[in-house]
Motif scaffolding. Sequence first.
Motif, PDB file in Angstrom:
ATOM      1  N   ALA A 198      -7.656   5.398 -13.075  1.00  0.00           N
ATOM      2  CA  ALA A 198      -7.933   5.429 -11.614  1.00  0.00           C
ATOM      3  C   ALA A 198      -8.093   4.375  -9.770  1.00  0.00           C
ATOM      4  O   ALA A 198      -6.561   4.420  -9.570  1.00  0.00           O
ATOM      5  N   LEU A 199      -9.179   4.537 -10.393  1.00  0.00           N
ATOM      6  CA  LEU A 199      -9.719   3.603  -9.264  1.00  0.00           C
ATOM      7  C   LEU A 199      -9.319   1.929  -9.633  1.00  0.00           C
ATOM      8  O   LEU A 199      -9.291   1.027  -9.072  1.00  0.00           O
ATOM      9  N   ALA A 200      -9.227   1.548 -10.785  1.00  0.00           N
ATOM     10  CA  ALA A 200      -8.993   0.782 -10.964  1.00  0.00           C
ATOM     11  C   ALA A 200      -7.738  -0.034 -10.339  1.00  0.00           C
ATOM     12  O   ALA A 200      -6.628  -0.594  -9.746  1.00  0.00           O
ATOM     13  N   PHE A 201      -6.642   0.999 -10.945  1.00  0.00           N
ATOM     14  CA  PHE A 201      -4.767   0.696 -10.580  1.00  0.00           C
ATOM     15  C   PHE A 201      -5.119   0.784  -9.088  1.00  0.00           C
ATOM     16  O   PHE A 201      -4.212   0.181  -8.431  1.00  0.00           O
ATOM     17  N   ILE A 203      -6.907   0.003  -6.616  1.00  0.00           N
ATOM     18  CA  ILE A 203      -8.046  -1.019  -5.458  1.00  0.00           C
ATOM     19  C   ILE A 203      -7.134  -2.381  -6.588  1.00  0.00           C
ATOM     20  O   ILE A 203      -6.554  -3.301  -5.434  1.00  0.00           O
ATOM     21  N   MET A 204      -6.289  -2.501  -7.543  1.00  0.00           N
ATOM     22  CA  MET A 204      -5.850  -4.056  -7.839  1.00  0.00           C
ATOM     23  C   MET A 204      -4.035  -3.597  -7.686  1.00  0.00           C
ATOM     24  O   MET A 204      -3.203  -4.729  -7.350  1.00  0.00           O
ATOM     25  N   LEU A 205      -3.783  -2.454  -7.374  1.00  0.00           N
ATOM     26  CA  LEU A 205      -2.532  -2.556  -6.728  1.00  0.00           C
ATOM     27  C   LEU A 205      -2.612  -3.292  -5.348  1.00  0.00           C
ATOM     28  O   LEU A 205      -2.005  -4.243  -4.743  1.00  0.00           O
ATOM     29  N   ALA A 206      -3.611  -2.709  -4.357  1.00  0.00           N
ATOM     30  CA  ALA A 206      -4.442  -3.396  -3.024  1.00  0.00           C
ATOM     31  C   ALA A 206      -3.880  -4.693  -3.069  1.00  0.00           C
ATOM     32  O   ALA A 206      -3.800  -5.747  -2.395  1.00  0.00           O
ATOM     33  N   VAL A 349       0.233  -0.532   5.088  1.00  0.00           N
ATOM     34  CA  VAL A 349      -0.837   0.202   4.926  1.00  0.00           C
ATOM     35  C   VAL A 349      -1.082   1.364   4.073  1.00  0.00           C
ATOM     36  O   VAL A 349      -2.197   1.500   3.778  1.00  0.00           O
ATOM     37  N   VAL A 350      -0.278   0.799   3.085  1.00  0.00           N
ATOM     38  CA  VAL A 350      -0.461   1.385   2.283  1.00  0.00           C
ATOM     39  C   VAL A 350      -1.924   1.487   1.403  1.00  0.00           C
ATOM     40  O   VAL A 350      -2.274   1.492   0.456  1.00  0.00           O
ATOM     41  N   PRO A 351      -1.672  -0.352   0.897  1.00  0.00           N
ATOM     42  CA  PRO A 351      -3.600  -0.868   0.129  1.00  0.00           C
ATOM     43  C   PRO A 351      -4.506  -0.480   1.457  1.00  0.00           C
ATOM     44  O   PRO A 351      -4.896  -0.293   0.789  1.00  0.00           O
ATOM     45  N   LEU A 352      -4.318   0.136   2.998  1.00  0.00           N
ATOM     46  CA  LEU A 352      -4.964   0.103   3.197  1.00  0.00           C
ATOM     47  C   LEU A 352      -5.627   1.478   3.482  1.00  0.00           C
ATOM     48  O   LEU A 352      -6.332   2.088   2.666  1.00  0.00           O
ATOM     49  N   LEU A 353      -4.607   2.593   2.549  1.00  0.00           N
ATOM     50  CA  LEU A 353      -4.831   3.615   2.503  1.00  0.00           C
ATOM     51  C   LEU A 353      -5.743   3.656   1.132  1.00  0.00           C
ATOM     52  O   LEU A 353      -6.409   4.604   0.464  1.00  0.00           O
ATOM     53  N   PHE A 354      -4.901   3.062   0.482  1.00  0.00           N
ATOM     54  CA  PHE A 354      -5.292   2.742  -1.302  1.00  0.00           C
ATOM     55  C   PHE A 354      -7.574   2.647  -1.644  1.00  0.00           C
ATOM     56  O   PHE A 354      -7.852   3.057  -2.470  1.00  0.00           O
TER      57      PHE A 354
END
Length: 375
Positions: A198-201, A203-206, A349-354
Amino acid sequence: LALALWVVYIPAVQSSLGLSHSTLGTLLLFLGLGSFFGMQATGWLADRVGSRRATIATALFMSVGINLPGLATEAWQLGAALFVFGLGFGGIDVAMNDQAVLTERGYDKPIMSAFHAMFSIGGAVGAVVGALLQSAHLTVHWALALAGVVGVVVTALCGSALVKPGDALPAPVTEDASSDGGGMPLRALTGRIATLAALAFLIMLAEGTATDWSALHAVEHVGATESAAALAYGAFAVAMTAGRFVADPISHRLGAVHVVRYGSIIAAAGMAVVVAAPVYPLTLLGWVVFGLGLSGIVPQIFTAAGNLGAAKQGAVMARVVGAGYLGLLAGPAVIGWIAQYTGLDLALVVPLLFCAAGVLLAGQVASPRKVLQPR
């Protein structure tokens, strides 16, 4: 390098086959789909024959597969070719990361981030080579054939130096002190694997948002010209590469948890600057900070996954790397969907939150013990 050569020639392939943007976008999904299946299959293969043989096999498979898109004369052929190429590309992604984990165990300090930095440099070199080949009017068929030849040569030169199953390396100490060395069953590690995936998903989405949206945001947000806006992604990519070379010494000195936690904070701060910047130079600075923050996080996640002490290490790597790859693919699409309703500023803002996930879950990349016991 191989992937970058393909990316550089995408416009030429689109033009030669007469593909619309929507058709091309659909066909490119086959590359991602093939990559995901290749990752899962290679995890299974690595657990049975070792990651050395899996790395050599997938490298050769990819070197052959990259020739296929250049041979396509119809849309369906291109889709099939990209799926096959994706199988090899996804497969080597898992196999070489598994090899990197094993190689890192033979050192007294972290080196995983440097491997990922070499991946970034290969992409940059491939992009430059591709541009030169295009200026020399070399067709896509011959350009991709050249990439295939390079892949075979590099595999032949490096294959014998990869870690073999019988090599004496330290083994990870699992949280199960009574382990007999055979490794823990996957079911005993389900929660940890799922958390790392989940963490990889996230961070790499960001990370994926920078690829498709950095230049467009610079145009829309601060009115940069298209040529100047291209520097936004360039700034991010250079920062990512440089940061990966710096992340290993930091991890050695302070630990992987600090790299993930504070890297996430730095990345979030960088994205905040991107969203709020009133002028273009500050936007560029934001992308640089965003790239520096993210640069060392994923290597720590992959190292942690490879050192869980699982009986099927290949399967663990396939799940975590595969989840991260899905995030990388999903990032641009997710931002696009949100931007449709909120505008690009709010969507970023979404990747910021991720990045907050990295702060909250950083403890998951910690090794069970500081000292690795010999086999």
